[in-house]
Enzyme design. Structure first.
Site, PDB file in Angstrom:
ATOM      1  N   GLY A 123       0.836  -1.206   0.000  1.00 47.43           N
ATOM      2  CA  GLY A 123       0.000   0.000   0.000  1.00 47.43           C
ATOM      3  C   GLY A 123       0.861   1.242   0.000  1.00 47.43           C
ATOM      4  O   GLY A 123       2.088   1.183   0.116  1.00 47.43           O
ATOM      5  N   GLY A 143       0.199  -1.014   6.451  1.00 51.32           N
ATOM      6  CA  GLY A 143      -0.886  -0.057   6.656  1.00 51.32           C
ATOM      7  C   GLY A 143      -2.181  -0.789   6.983  1.00 51.32           C
ATOM      8  O   GLY A 143      -2.189  -1.999   7.205  1.00 51.32           O
ATOM      9  N   ASP A 166      -6.835  -0.324   6.465  1.00 47.89           N
ATOM     10  CA  ASP A 166      -7.933   0.419   5.845  1.00 47.89           C
ATOM     11  C   ASP A 166      -8.838   1.084   6.867  1.00 47.89           C
ATOM     12  O   ASP A 166      -9.364   2.161   6.635  1.00 47.89           O
ATOM     13  CB  ASP A 166      -8.752  -0.526   4.970  1.00 47.89           C
ATOM     14  N   GLU A 179      -0.923 -10.963   3.454  1.00 50.46           N
ATOM     15  CA  GLU A 179      -0.823 -10.184   4.691  1.00 50.46           C
ATOM     16  C   GLU A 179      -1.191 -11.036   5.899  1.00 50.46           C
ATOM     17  O   GLU A 179      -0.518 -11.006   6.932  1.00 50.46           O
ATOM     18  CB  GLU A 179      -1.767  -8.981   4.633  1.00 50.46           C
ATOM     19  N   LYS A 197      -8.196   6.813   8.579  1.00 45.84           N
ATOM     20  CA  LYS A 197      -8.520   5.385   8.735  1.00 45.84           C
ATOM     21  C   LYS A 197      -9.281   5.102  10.032  1.00 45.84           C
ATOM     22  O   LYS A 197      -9.690   3.975  10.282  1.00 45.84           O
ATOM     23  CB  LYS A 197      -7.227   4.546   8.717  1.00 45.84           C
TER      24      LYS A 197
HETATM   25  O1  LIG Z   1      -4.363  -3.785   3.376  1.00 42.71           O
HETATM   26  C1  LIG Z   1      -3.681  -3.239   2.556  1.00 42.71           C
HETATM   27  C2  LIG Z   1      -3.313  -3.869   1.265  1.00 42.71           C
HETATM   28  O2  LIG Z   1      -4.041  -5.054   1.059  1.00 42.71           O
HETATM   29  C3  LIG Z   1      -3.139  -1.868   2.808  1.00 42.71           C
HETATM   30  O3  LIG Z   1      -2.271  -1.917   3.895  1.00 42.71           O
HETATM   31  C4  LIG Z   1      -4.270  -0.949   3.083  1.00 42.71           C
HETATM   32  O4  LIG Z   1      -5.154  -1.018   1.973  1.00 42.71           O
HETATM   33  C5  LIG Z   1      -3.801   0.491   3.320  1.00 42.71           C
HETATM   34  O5  LIG Z   1      -3.276   1.008   2.148  1.00 42.71           O
HETATM   35  P1  LIG Z   1      -2.766   2.517   2.061  1.00 42.71           P
HETATM   36  O6  LIG Z   1      -1.566   2.634   2.934  1.00 42.71           O
HETATM   37  O7  LIG Z   1      -2.447   2.720   0.603  1.00 42.71           O
HETATM   38  O8  LIG Z   1      -3.879   3.400   2.519  1.00 42.71           O
END
Ligand SMILES: O=C(CO)[C@H](O)[C@H](O)COP(=O)(O)O
Length: 252
Positions: free
Chosen positions: A114, A171, A173, A192, A210
Protein backbone atom coordinates in the site's frame (compact mmCIF):
# COMPACT_ATOMS: atom_id res chain seq x y z
CA UNK A 1 -1.92 -18.31 -7.25
CA UNK A 2 -2.61 -14.63 -7.67
CA UNK A 3 -3.84 -12.90 -4.53
CA UNK A 4 -6.03 -10.52 -6.51
CA UNK A 5 -8.85 -12.99 -7.07
CA UNK A 6 -9.13 -13.47 -3.36
CA UNK A 7 -10.67 -10.71 -1.44
CA UNK A 8 -10.31 -10.35 2.27
CA UNK A 9 -12.18 -11.47 5.31
CA UNK A 10 -12.17 -8.62 7.77
CA UNK A 11 -13.38 -10.71 10.68
CA UNK A 12 -10.80 -13.41 10.12
CA UNK A 13 -8.05 -10.93 9.82
CA UNK A 14 -9.26 -9.09 12.87
CA UNK A 15 -9.01 -12.28 14.83
CA UNK A 16 -5.52 -12.89 13.51
CA UNK A 17 -4.64 -9.36 14.49
CA UNK A 18 -6.07 -9.91 17.96
CA UNK A 19 -3.74 -12.84 18.38
CA UNK A 20 -0.54 -11.37 17.10
CA UNK A 21 -0.54 -7.65 16.68
CA UNK A 22 1.90 -5.01 17.68
CA UNK A 23 0.49 -1.71 16.59
CA UNK A 24 2.17 1.61 16.14
CA UNK A 25 -0.71 3.98 15.99
CA UNK A 26 0.02 7.47 14.80
CA UNK A 27 -2.37 10.38 14.69
CA UNK A 28 -0.68 12.04 11.82
CA UNK A 29 -3.46 14.47 11.08
CA UNK A 30 -3.71 15.38 14.71
CA UNK A 31 -0.11 16.38 14.45
CA UNK A 32 -0.84 18.39 11.35
CA UNK A 33 -3.54 20.34 13.12
CA UNK A 34 -1.42 20.94 16.19
CA UNK A 35 1.50 22.03 14.14
CA UNK A 36 -0.51 24.54 12.21
CA UNK A 37 -2.00 26.01 15.33
CA UNK A 38 1.18 26.14 17.36
CA UNK A 39 3.80 27.04 14.80
CA UNK A 40 6.85 28.50 16.46
CA UNK A 41 5.85 27.53 19.97
CA UNK A 42 6.54 23.83 19.98
CA UNK A 43 7.08 22.39 23.43
CA UNK A 44 8.33 18.83 23.58
CA UNK A 45 6.09 16.67 25.71
CA UNK A 46 6.71 13.20 27.07
CA UNK A 47 5.22 10.30 25.18
CA UNK A 48 2.27 9.06 27.25
CA UNK A 49 2.42 5.55 28.68
CA UNK A 50 1.04 2.77 26.57
CA UNK A 51 -2.68 2.33 27.14
CA UNK A 52 -3.80 -0.95 28.60
CA UNK A 53 -3.29 -3.59 26.00
CA UNK A 54 -6.65 -4.50 24.45
CA UNK A 55 -5.24 -7.75 23.18
CA UNK A 56 -4.23 -10.82 25.05
CA UNK A 57 -0.73 -11.74 24.02
CA UNK A 58 2.70 -11.38 25.49
CA UNK A 59 3.97 -10.52 22.03
CA UNK A 60 1.71 -7.51 21.75
CA UNK A 61 1.96 -3.96 22.86
CA UNK A 62 0.53 -0.70 21.69
CA UNK A 63 2.60 2.36 21.04
CA UNK A 64 0.14 5.15 21.44
CA UNK A 65 0.67 8.62 20.16
CA UNK A 66 -1.75 11.04 21.78
CA UNK A 67 -2.64 14.18 19.91
CA UNK A 68 -0.84 16.48 22.28
CA UNK A 69 2.41 14.61 22.10
CA UNK A 70 2.34 13.23 18.60
CA UNK A 71 5.16 15.55 17.60
CA UNK A 72 7.41 13.91 20.09
CA UNK A 73 6.27 10.41 19.20
CA UNK A 74 7.07 11.05 15.57
CA UNK A 75 10.54 12.36 16.45
CA UNK A 76 9.92 15.62 14.77
CA UNK A 77 11.98 18.72 15.07
CA UNK A 78 10.13 21.87 16.09
CA UNK A 79 8.40 23.51 13.12
CA UNK A 80 10.00 26.61 11.73
CA UNK A 81 7.98 29.67 10.90
CA UNK A 82 6.03 29.90 8.60
CA UNK A 83 4.51 26.45 9.22
CA UNK A 84 5.03 23.79 6.60
CA UNK A 85 1.77 22.33 5.39
CA UNK A 86 2.31 18.65 4.91
CA UNK A 87 0.45 16.53 2.42
CA UNK A 88 -1.22 13.29 3.45
CA UNK A 89 1.52 11.39 1.68
CA UNK A 90 4.23 13.28 3.57
CA UNK A 91 2.47 12.47 6.81
CA UNK A 92 2.25 8.81 5.82
CA UNK A 93 5.94 8.92 5.11
CA UNK A 94 6.74 10.36 8.53
CA UNK A 95 4.76 7.66 10.28
CA UNK A 96 6.33 4.98 8.09
CA UNK A 97 9.82 6.25 8.91
CA UNK A 98 8.93 6.14 12.59
CA UNK A 99 7.79 2.55 12.22
CA UNK A 100 11.10 1.62 10.62
CA UNK A 101 12.85 2.72 13.82
CA UNK A 102 11.64 -0.61 15.21
CA UNK A 103 13.72 -2.47 12.61
CA UNK A 104 17.01 -3.93 13.78
CA UNK A 105 19.84 -5.56 11.84
CA UNK A 106 19.43 -9.30 11.44
CA UNK A 107 15.64 -9.20 11.49
CA UNK A 108 13.27 -11.12 9.27
CA UNK A 109 10.76 -8.49 8.20
CA UNK A 110 7.25 -8.68 6.85
CA UNK A 111 6.98 -6.01 4.17
CA UNK A 112 3.47 -4.60 3.83
CA UNK A 113 1.56 -3.35 0.81
CA UNK A 114 0.00 0.00 0.00
CA UNK A 115 0.92 3.65 -0.22
CA UNK A 116 1.91 3.87 3.47
CA UNK A 117 3.87 0.64 3.66
CA UNK A 118 5.68 1.63 0.47
CA UNK A 119 7.39 4.43 2.38
CA UNK A 120 8.54 1.99 5.03
CA UNK A 121 10.00 -0.34 2.41
CA UNK A 122 11.75 2.60 0.76
CA UNK A 123 13.24 3.59 4.10
CA UNK A 124 14.45 0.06 4.84
CA UNK A 125 16.13 0.01 1.43
CA UNK A 126 17.74 3.37 2.15
CA UNK A 127 19.09 2.26 5.54
CA UNK A 128 20.47 -0.93 3.99
CA UNK A 129 22.19 1.08 1.30
CA UNK A 130 23.70 3.37 3.93
CA UNK A 131 24.93 0.36 5.91
CA UNK A 132 22.84 1.40 8.91
CA UNK A 133 20.94 -1.87 8.67
CA UNK A 134 22.51 -5.21 7.78
CA UNK A 135 21.40 -8.82 7.35
CA UNK A 136 17.77 -7.95 6.78
CA UNK A 137 15.54 -10.52 5.15
CA UNK A 138 12.22 -9.27 3.80
CA UNK A 139 9.08 -11.29 3.18
CA UNK A 140 6.85 -9.27 0.86
CA UNK A 141 3.06 -9.34 1.20
CA UNK A 142 2.41 -8.75 -2.50
CA UNK A 143 3.99 -8.92 -5.89
CA UNK A 144 4.23 -5.15 -6.05
CA UNK A 145 6.09 -5.00 -2.73
CA UNK A 146 8.30 -7.82 -3.93
CA UNK A 147 9.21 -5.82 -7.02
CA UNK A 148 9.83 -2.68 -4.98
CA UNK A 149 12.06 -4.58 -2.53
CA UNK A 150 14.04 -6.18 -5.34
CA UNK A 151 14.58 -2.77 -6.94
CA UNK A 152 15.91 -1.51 -3.60
CA UNK A 153 18.23 -4.48 -3.11
CA UNK A 154 16.40 -5.83 -0.06
CA UNK A 155 17.16 -9.57 0.27
CA UNK A 156 13.91 -11.54 0.15
CA UNK A 157 12.71 -14.90 1.33
CA UNK A 158 9.42 -16.61 2.21
CA UNK A 159 7.65 -18.26 5.11
CA UNK A 160 8.78 -21.72 4.04
CA UNK A 161 12.39 -20.75 4.69
CA UNK A 162 11.65 -18.28 7.50
CA UNK A 163 8.48 -19.32 9.30
CA UNK A 164 9.04 -16.81 12.09
CA UNK A 165 8.94 -13.13 11.20
CA UNK A 166 10.49 -10.78 13.73
CA UNK A 167 8.57 -7.70 12.70
CA UNK A 168 6.00 -6.80 10.06
CA UNK A 169 5.12 -3.27 9.01
CA UNK A 170 1.95 -2.53 7.09
CA UNK A 171 -0.89 -0.06 6.66
CA UNK A 172 -4.60 -0.65 7.27
CA UNK A 173 -7.93 0.42 5.84
CA UNK A 174 -9.88 0.98 9.06
CA UNK A 175 -9.05 1.07 12.76
CA UNK A 176 -11.72 1.04 15.45
CA UNK A 177 -11.27 2.42 18.99
CA UNK A 178 -10.24 -1.04 20.19
CA UNK A 179 -7.56 -1.17 17.50
CA UNK A 180 -9.36 -3.82 15.48
CA UNK A 181 -8.43 -3.47 11.85
CA UNK A 182 -9.84 -3.86 8.41
CA UNK A 183 -7.08 -4.73 5.99
CA UNK A 184 -6.79 -5.93 2.47
CA UNK A 185 -8.57 -3.30 0.45
CA UNK A 186 -5.34 -3.12 -1.50
CA UNK A 187 -5.95 -6.73 -2.49
CA UNK A 188 -3.14 -8.41 -0.58
CA UNK A 189 -5.01 -9.86 2.36
CA UNK A 190 -4.06 -13.47 1.85
CA UNK A 191 -0.34 -12.83 2.03
CA UNK A 192 -0.82 -10.18 4.69
CA UNK A 193 -2.70 -12.64 6.87
CA UNK A 194 -0.01 -15.24 6.39
CA UNK A 195 2.99 -12.98 6.93
CA UNK A 196 1.51 -10.80 9.67
CA UNK A 197 0.01 -13.83 11.36
CA UNK A 198 3.53 -15.27 11.59
CA UNK A 199 5.20 -12.20 13.02
CA UNK A 200 6.26 -11.55 16.59
CA UNK A 201 5.46 -7.87 16.29
CA UNK A 202 3.18 -6.04 13.91
CA UNK A 203 3.65 -2.33 13.46
CA UNK A 204 0.58 -0.92 11.77
CA UNK A 205 0.75 2.57 10.34
CA UNK A 206 -2.43 4.56 9.81
CA UNK A 207 -3.43 8.16 9.42
CA UNK A 208 -6.51 9.77 10.89
CA UNK A 209 -8.56 9.07 7.78
CA UNK A 210 -8.52 5.38 8.74
CA UNK A 211 -10.10 5.89 12.17
CA UNK A 212 -13.68 4.64 12.48
CA UNK A 213 -16.11 4.24 15.37
CA UNK A 214 -16.78 0.67 14.32
CA UNK A 215 -15.42 -1.57 11.60
CA UNK A 216 -17.21 -0.86 8.34
CA UNK A 217 -17.69 2.73 9.50
CA UNK A 218 -15.87 4.16 6.51
CA UNK A 219 -18.83 3.08 4.38
CA UNK A 220 -16.42 1.50 1.93
CA UNK A 221 -16.71 -2.11 0.91
CA UNK A 222 -15.35 -4.61 3.38
CA UNK A 223 -12.74 -6.76 1.69
CA UNK A 224 -13.72 -10.42 1.67
CA UNK A 225 -11.49 -13.27 0.72
CA UNK A 226 -12.88 -15.94 -1.59
CA UNK A 227 -10.89 -18.89 -2.87
CA UNK A 228 -11.68 -20.06 -6.41
CA UNK A 229 -12.71 -23.51 -5.15
CA UNK A 230 -16.55 -23.56 -5.05
CA UNK A 231 -16.71 -19.80 -5.09
CA UNK A 232 -20.45 -19.80 -5.85
CA UNK A 233 -21.05 -21.70 -2.64
CA UNK A 234 -19.05 -19.08 -0.74
CA UNK A 235 -20.89 -16.26 -2.52
CA UNK A 236 -24.17 -17.79 -1.36
CA UNK A 237 -22.90 -17.94 2.21
CA UNK A 238 -21.90 -14.29 2.01
CA UNK A 239 -25.25 -13.26 0.58
CA UNK A 240 -27.03 -14.92 3.49
CA UNK A 241 -24.62 -13.71 6.13
CA UNK A 242 -26.62 -10.68 7.23
CA UNK A 243 -30.07 -11.86 6.17
CA UNK A 244 -31.21 -12.17 9.79
CA UNK A 245 -30.49 -8.46 10.26
CA UNK A 246 -32.63 -7.58 7.27
CA UNK A 247 -29.76 -6.89 4.92
CA UNK A 248 -30.22 -8.01 1.35
CA UNK A 249 -27.22 -8.67 -0.85
CA UNK A 250 -27.09 -6.67 -4.05
CA UNK A 251 -26.69 -8.74 -7.20
CA UNK A 252 -23.02 -8.57 -8.16
O1 LIG B 1 -4.36 -3.79 3.38
C1 LIG B 1 -3.68 -3.24 2.56
C2 LIG B 1 -3.31 -3.87 1.27
O2 LIG B 1 -4.04 -5.05 1.06
C3 LIG B 1 -3.14 -1.87 2.81
O3 LIG B 1 -2.27 -1.92 3.89
C4 LIG B 1 -4.27 -0.95 3.08
O4 LIG B 1 -5.15 -1.02 1.97
C5 LIG B 1 -3.80 0.49 3.32
O5 LIG B 1 -3.28 1.01 2.15
P1 LIG B 1 -2.77 2.52 2.06
O6 LIG B 1 -1.57 2.63 2.93
O7 LIG B 1 -2.45 2.72 0.60
O8 LIG B 1 -3.88 3.40 2.52
Amino acid sequence: MDDRHRQTNAGGFRNAIRRSVYIFFSFQFAFYKNQTKSAGCYTPQPIPPFPSNPFNSKTMAVAWSEKASSKEALSLTPPISPPVILTQDELKKMAAYKAVEYVESGMVLGLGTGSTAKHAVDRIGELLRQGKLTNIIGIPTSKQTQEQAISLGIPLSDLDSHPTVDLAIDGADEVDPHLNLVKGRGGSLLREKMVEGACKKFVCIVDESKLVKHLGGSGLALPVEVVPFCWKFTAGKLQNLFKDWGCAALPG
